[in-house]
Design a protein around this motif. Structure first.
Motif: not given
Length: 150
Positions: A1-6, A71-72, A77-80
């Motif tokens: 699982m990759t880390d999400a970008t915020y 909020d988030v 997927a992977g981009r928040r």
């Protein structure tokens, strides 16, 4: 699982009278939008709010600006997106106008056509940007669309 970008975003609910919200229909998304944009390095959400409103709408003076919520939101997927929603009021006599972005950034040359609507309009907002209109003063989901703003 990759880390999400915020990605940090500032979002502006701008009203001029109770029940009138500034929106535009811009390139790249179906539905109404509100002025919003990405925070620049070292910029606070409030600073980004004022910059983005000026760049996208041409409006330079906001009053009674207050933070509503953060909020988030996940678009893919992977981009928040960490979205900071603010409410501000403005004195603006124009019912409709078009503004061309001239900041030299990614939206340089883009044209946005602004108008005032009741935030409870049946037309959906793009990107779920209407998620917090219930937090605006004097807004009720049962309000009807104002024929003057159509």
């Amino acid at each position: 699982m990759t880390d999400a970008t915020y990605v940090q975003k500032a979002c502006a609910y701008i009203t001029r009278r109770p029940g009138e919200l500034l929106v535009f229909e811009g390139p790249g998304h179906d539905g109404l939008q509100i002025p919003k944009g990405t925070l620049e390095p070292g910029e606070s959400p409030r600073e980004a709010l004022f910059r983005e409103v000026r760049e996208e709408s041409g409006l330079g003076t906001l009053s009674d600006t207050r933070h509503l919520t953060t909020d988030v939101w996940t678009r893919r997927a992977g981009r928040r997106y960490v979205r900071h929603f603010f409410h501000a009021t403005v004195y603006e006599p124009r019912d409709r106008w078009t503004h061309t972005v001239s900041d030299g950034g990614a939206e340089h040359g883009a044209m946005f056509s602004f108008r005032w609507v009741r935030p409870t309009t049946a037309q959906p907002f793009a990107l779920e940007l209407d998620a917090y209109v219930d937090l605006l003063p004097t807004v009720s989901r049962t309000d009807e669309v104002s024929s003057a703003s159509d």
